[in-house]
Design a protein around this motif. Structure first.
Motif, PDB file in Angstrom:
ATOM      1  N   VAL A 137       1.318  -1.468  -0.128  1.00 33.31           N
ATOM      2  CA  VAL A 137       0.180  -0.129  -0.225  1.00 33.31           C
ATOM      3  C   VAL A 137       0.483   1.393  -0.254  1.00 33.31           C
ATOM      4  CG1 VAL A 137      -1.597   1.370   1.461  1.00 33.31           C
ATOM      5  CG2 VAL A 137      -2.303  -1.467   1.140  1.00 33.31           C
ATOM      6  N   LEU A 138       1.800   1.539   0.859  1.00 34.81           N
ATOM      7  CA  LEU A 138       3.259   2.357   0.347  1.00 34.81           C
ATOM      8  C   LEU A 138       3.549   2.188  -0.060  1.00 34.81           C
ATOM      9  CD1 LEU A 138       4.062   2.186   4.508  1.00 34.81           C
ATOM     10  CD2 LEU A 138       2.706   3.374   3.404  1.00 34.81           C
ATOM     11  N   GLY A 139       3.828   1.612  -1.634  1.00 35.93           N
ATOM     12  CA  GLY A 139       4.291   1.405  -2.329  1.00 35.93           C
ATOM     13  C   GLY A 139       5.894   0.559  -2.970  1.00 35.93           C
ATOM     14  N   ILE A 140       5.946   0.346  -1.870  1.00 30.71           N
ATOM     15  CA  ILE A 140       7.604  -0.077  -2.128  1.00 30.71           C
ATOM     16  C   ILE A 140       7.188  -1.958  -2.321  1.00 30.71           C
ATOM     17  CG2 ILE A 140       9.095  -1.706  -0.217  1.00 30.71           C
ATOM     18  CD1 ILE A 140       7.880   0.397   2.440  1.00 30.71           C
ATOM     19  N   GLY A 277      -1.194  -3.246  -4.652  1.00 32.41           N
ATOM     20  CA  GLY A 277       0.170  -2.334  -4.437  1.00 32.41           C
ATOM     21  C   GLY A 277      -0.545  -0.449  -4.977  1.00 32.41           C
ATOM     22  N   ARG A 278       0.884   0.109  -4.552  1.00 31.33           N
ATOM     23  CA  ARG A 278       0.713   1.446  -5.258  1.00 31.33           C
ATOM     24  C   ARG A 278       1.898   1.812  -6.020  1.00 31.33           C
ATOM     25  NH1 ARG A 278       0.383   4.918  -0.941  1.00 31.33           N
ATOM     26  NH2 ARG A 278      -0.920   6.584  -2.538  1.00 31.33           N
ATOM     27  N   ALA A 279       1.677   2.973  -6.964  1.00 30.11           N
ATOM     28  CA  ALA A 279       3.043   3.540  -7.044  1.00 30.11           C
ATOM     29  C   ALA A 279       3.449   4.966  -6.304  1.00 30.11           C
ATOM     30  CB  ALA A 279       2.560   4.162  -8.777  1.00 30.11           C
ATOM     31  N   THR A 280       4.474   5.178  -5.929  1.00 32.92           N
ATOM     32  CA  THR A 280       4.307   6.453  -4.913  1.00 32.92           C
ATOM     33  C   THR A 280       6.321   6.247  -4.961  1.00 32.92           C
ATOM     34  OG1 THR A 280       5.340   4.712  -2.997  1.00 32.92           O
ATOM     35  CG2 THR A 280       3.086   5.301  -3.333  1.00 32.92           C
ATOM     36  N   LYS A 281       7.101   7.325  -4.674  1.00 35.54           N
ATOM     37  CA  LYS A 281       8.411   7.359  -4.468  1.00 35.54           C
ATOM     38  C   LYS A 281       9.082   6.497  -4.188  1.00 35.54           C
ATOM     39  CE  LYS A 281      11.427  10.460  -2.729  1.00 35.54           C
ATOM     40  NZ  LYS A 281      12.188  11.721  -1.485  1.00 35.54           N
ATOM     41  N   ALA A 282       8.329   5.725  -3.202  1.00 39.74           N
ATOM     42  CA  ALA A 282       9.631   3.918  -2.756  1.00 39.74           C
ATOM     43  C   ALA A 282       8.686   3.013  -3.854  1.00 39.74           C
ATOM     44  CB  ALA A 282       9.084   2.980  -1.578  1.00 39.74           C
ATOM     45  N   SER A 283       8.818   3.912  -4.937  1.00 38.32           N
ATOM     46  CA  SER A 283       8.098   2.333  -6.041  1.00 38.32           C
ATOM     47  C   SER A 283       9.307   2.339  -6.700  1.00 38.32           C
ATOM     48  CB  SER A 283       7.064   2.599  -7.287  1.00 38.32           C
ATOM     49  OG  SER A 283       6.175   2.647  -5.183  1.00 38.32           O
ATOM     50  N   GLY A 284      10.461   3.381  -6.653  1.00 37.54           N
ATOM     51  CA  GLY A 284      11.934   2.538  -7.805  1.00 37.54           C
ATOM     52  C   GLY A 284      12.404   2.589  -7.062  1.00 37.54           C
ATOM     53  N   ALA A 285      12.110   2.787  -5.932  1.00 39.70           N
ATOM     54  CA  ALA A 285      13.413   2.206  -4.669  1.00 39.70           C
ATOM     55  C   ALA A 285      15.189   1.234  -5.881  1.00 39.70           C
ATOM     56  CB  ALA A 285      13.263   1.964  -3.636  1.00 39.70           C
ATOM     57  N   ASP A 407      23.166   2.123  -2.753  1.00 38.59           N
ATOM     58  CA  ASP A 407      21.831   1.904  -2.155  1.00 38.59           C
ATOM     59  C   ASP A 407      21.167   2.855  -1.300  1.00 38.59           C
ATOM     60  OD1 ASP A 407      21.478  -0.777  -2.973  1.00 38.59           O
ATOM     61  OD2 ASP A 407      22.616  -1.617  -1.129  1.00 38.59           O
ATOM     62  N   ILE A 408      22.173   3.853  -1.283  1.00 39.01           N
ATOM     63  CA  ILE A 408      22.021   5.214  -0.350  1.00 39.01           C
ATOM     64  C   ILE A 408      20.333   5.676  -0.903  1.00 39.01           C
ATOM     65  CG2 ILE A 408      22.326   7.348   0.411  1.00 39.01           C
ATOM     66  CD1 ILE A 408      23.137   5.716   2.179  1.00 39.01           C
ATOM     67  N   PRO A 409      21.042   6.038  -2.522  1.00 37.24           N
ATOM     68  CA  PRO A 409      19.443   6.389  -3.188  1.00 37.24           C
ATOM     69  C   PRO A 409      18.253   6.107  -3.005  1.00 37.24           C
ATOM     70  CG  PRO A 409      21.892   6.431  -4.425  1.00 37.24           C
ATOM     71  CD  PRO A 409      21.808   5.642  -3.028  1.00 37.24           C
ATOM     72  N   ALA A 410      18.674   4.264  -2.835  1.00 38.17           N
ATOM     73  CA  ALA A 410      17.299   3.530  -2.959  1.00 38.17           C
ATOM     74  C   ALA A 410      16.636   3.421  -0.961  1.00 38.17           C
ATOM     75  CB  ALA A 410      17.905   1.969  -3.103  1.00 38.17           C
ATOM     76  N   PHE A 411      17.970   3.447  -0.319  1.00 33.05           N
ATOM     77  CA  PHE A 411      17.101   3.599   0.937  1.00 33.05           C
ATOM     78  C   PHE A 411      16.322   4.946   1.170  1.00 33.05           C
ATOM     79  CE2 PHE A 411      20.002   1.519   2.648  1.00 33.05           C
ATOM     80  CZ  PHE A 411      19.447   0.253   2.287  1.00 33.05           C
ATOM     81  N   ARG A 412      17.131   6.296   0.548  1.00 33.19           N
ATOM     82  CA  ARG A 412      16.057   7.824   0.374  1.00 33.19           C
ATOM     83  C   ARG A 412      14.861   7.267   0.156  1.00 33.19           C
ATOM     84  NH1 ARG A 412      21.077  11.653  -1.482  1.00 33.19           N
ATOM     85  NH2 ARG A 412      21.804  11.032   0.478  1.00 33.19           N
ATOM     86  N   LYS A 413      14.938   6.804  -1.559  1.00 28.86           N
ATOM     87  CA  LYS A 413      13.195   6.600  -1.182  1.00 28.86           C
ATOM     88  C   LYS A 413      12.270   5.571  -0.034  1.00 28.86           C
ATOM     89  CE  LYS A 413      13.797   7.714  -6.935  1.00 28.86           C
ATOM     90  NZ  LYS A 413      13.200   7.263  -7.539  1.00 28.86           N
ATOM     91  N   LEU A 414      13.082   4.810  -0.039  1.00 26.43           N
ATOM     92  CA  LEU A 414      12.194   3.648   1.031  1.00 26.43           C
ATOM     93  C   LEU A 414      11.950   4.821   2.204  1.00 26.43           C
ATOM     94  CD1 LEU A 414      13.966   0.199   0.484  1.00 26.43           C
ATOM     95  CD2 LEU A 414      11.619   1.071  -0.463  1.00 26.43           C
ATOM     96  N   GLY A 415      12.622   5.231   2.908  1.00 29.02           N
ATOM     97  CA  GLY A 415      12.593   6.501   4.038  1.00 29.02           C
ATOM     98  C   GLY A 415      11.651   6.207   5.022  1.00 29.02           C
ATOM     99  N   TRP A 416      10.537   7.011   5.295  1.00 30.82           N
ATOM    100  CA  TRP A 416      10.200   6.448   6.756  1.00 30.82           C
ATOM    101  C   TRP A 416       8.960   5.239   6.324  1.00 30.82           C
ATOM    102  CZ3 TRP A 416       4.453   6.582   5.776  1.00 30.82           C
ATOM    103  CH2 TRP A 416       4.586   6.932   4.457  1.00 30.82           C
ATOM    104  N   ARG A 417       8.801   5.057   4.655  1.00 30.21           N
ATOM    105  CA  ARG A 417       7.647   3.694   4.403  1.00 30.21           C
ATOM    106  C   ARG A 417       8.646   2.272   4.969  1.00 30.21           C
ATOM    107  NH1 ARG A 417       7.528   7.588   0.780  1.00 30.21           N
ATOM    108  NH2 ARG A 417       6.040   8.291  -0.022  1.00 30.21           N
ATOM    109  N   ILE A 418       9.502   2.522   5.066  1.00 29.13           N
ATOM    110  CA  ILE A 418      10.179   0.807   5.095  1.00 29.13           C
ATOM    111  C   ILE A 418      10.944   1.024   6.988  1.00 29.13           C
ATOM    112  CG2 ILE A 418      12.627   2.032   5.619  1.00 29.13           C
ATOM    113  CD1 ILE A 418      11.398  -1.851   4.126  1.00 29.13           C
TER     114      ILE A 418
END
Length: 442
Positions: A137-140, A277-285, A407-418
């Motif tokens: 739901v959070l786009g991961i 599944g949703r498309a959010t900022k985290a989807s392209g992690a 993986d820092i760019p990916a972690f930034r996209k996952l952010g608070w969601r993960i």
């Protein structure tokens, strides 16, 4: 001739890079052990930063800073991918040590009772059925599989590393879950367990069984919060059942997550992702990871594998001497046994053609050597007792830390969601396991 010269030059460069990587890992692990465990009081509890955490932090710092250097200290993306690849054989060494501990404890597991045996289903249901839908739901995307198929401790890293490789989206997810659990896990589970206990709905013994999520620090934090609200006599029972539960989760849980949790997480992901599944900022992690051309992710030669095992073994012996204050020579026999386990397991994996994951083969071979049915179990267990399993983790987590920069760019996209997914998965694991234990306990 010129082509041959270029090939030789490239080979020499790769060997030099590999040597530098091994050297950096050894230094970081030893420095982390010299720092030692650090206890931080937060008023309502304590957070303990173990040497393995320092090793990961130091590795991450070196990896991030090294990307901006141009001299020997440069740690480019190619080395970061190599560190992520070599994390797999390092994790197998940790699995071997864990297997030696498990085999000797099998009789305790057998006598633990039905409630303790079935609470493992609670941990499985809690993480996947609660955490995975939220992650979608959070786009991961596929990172959700690695983040929610278990509570994401060291054995989980080994399972995902063996099945997908640590440079995969699933590897990114389990590493993010591991980081979140390491930094916040004990504090969160202590607060949550204390709150659930204060409601007075579930038996404290059932809650104690639910506290055994497979992490020593999280188990201690949760059981401590539960015991603090009990009488001294009940508090002792809480500690006993929490330890037994954690033993089962750390032993049978490895096979449970490998053969049940992970396949179910993959199937549930494939079923739910198209629906919720949703498309959010985290989807392209996953696609945000630093990319490097002409790099075969997750590859290493047989020689590099054995050099890694020898390096991790030597560093683990050194770390053990630093952390326990014992003679380094005392832990050498145990390390030789571990290397024999790895050699035998490597041969079996080749013979069976990869029909079973390497992490499973290593664990089974190690367990067999210390099980009650092995005539040398007492001797091997005595050798194994001289090497603390935590001593194997600093070089292992140093490799994980060094691989983080890409993986820092990916972690930034996952952010608070993960972080939220991690909290919910850990809470679900504790609560559902407690409910299952409550049913069988009564």
């Amino acid at each position: 001739m010129q082509h041959i010269s270029v090939v030789h030059q490239e080979t020499a460069t790769k060997r030099g890079q590999f040597t530098k990587l091994i050297f950096i890992v050894a230094i970081l692990a030893i420095v982390a052990s010299l720092i030692g465990p650090l206890k931080i009081s937060l008023g309502f509890g304590k957070v303990v930063l173990l040497p393995m955490v320092w090793a990961m932090i130091l590795g991450a710092v070196v990896g991030i800073v090294g990307t901006r250097q141009q001299w020997f200290g440069r740690f480019d993306a190619e080395l970061q991918f190599k560190a992520g690849a070599l994390l797999q054989p390092a994790l197998l060494m940790f699995t071997a040590k864990l297997g030696l501990m498990v085999g000797y404890s099998l009789p305790k597991v057998v006598h633990a009772g039905w409630a303790l045996a079935f609470q493992e289903f609670g941990h499985f249901l809690g993480t996947i059925l609660v955490g995975l839908p939220l992650a979608l739901v959070l786009g991961i995307k596929r990172e959700a599989i690695g983040a929610t198929f278990s509570v994401g401790r060291e054995p989980s890293l080994a399972i995902i590393g063996d099945r997908y490789g640590m440079n995969s989206p699933e590897g990114c997810g389990v590493l993010a879950e591991y980081l979140t659990g390491t930094i916040f896990g004990a504090v969160f589970i202590a607060l949550f367990a204390g709150f659930v206990t204060s409601l007075g709905i579930l038996d404290p013994v059932a809650l104690a069984m639910g506290a055994g999520v497979g992490s020593g620090s999280m188990m201690a934090a949760a059981s401590g919060a539960i015991a603090a609200l009990q009488t001294p006599e009940v508090a002792k029972q809480v500690a006993t059942f929490a330890a037994a539960s954690n033993l089962i989760t750390s032993t049978l849980g490895v096979y449970f997550t490998l053969f049940i949790s992970l396949p179910c997480a993959v199937r549930l992901y494939e079923f739910l992702e198209p629906k919720i599944g949703r498309a959010t900022k985290a989807s392209g992690a996953a696609s945000s990871r630093v990319a490097v051309e002409k790099i075969e992710e997750g590859t290493y030669s047989l020689l590099e594998k054995w050099v890694t095992w020898l390096m991790v073994g030597a560093v683990a012996i050194t770390c053990n001497a630093i952390l326990t204050g014992t003679n380094a020579l005392g832990s050498v026999p145990c390390m030789l046994v571990i290397l024999v386990v790895l050699a035998v397991s490597n041969g079996i994996v080749k013979i069976i053609g990869g029909r079973l994951p390497a992490v499973c083969i290593v664990s089974l071979v190690a367990m067999a050597l210390t099980s009650p049915w092995c005539p040398w179990a007492q001797t091997i267990n005595a050798m194994s007792s001289h090497l603390d399993f935590l001593s194997v983790t600093p070089p292992m987590l140093a490799l994980a830390g060094l691989s983080i920069a890409k993986d820092i760019p990916a972690f930034r996209k996952l952010g608070w969601r993960i972080v939220l997914v991690s909290f919910v998965a850990n809470a679900g694991s504790f609560l559902v396991a407690s409910l299952v234990a409550q049913f069988f306990h009564h």
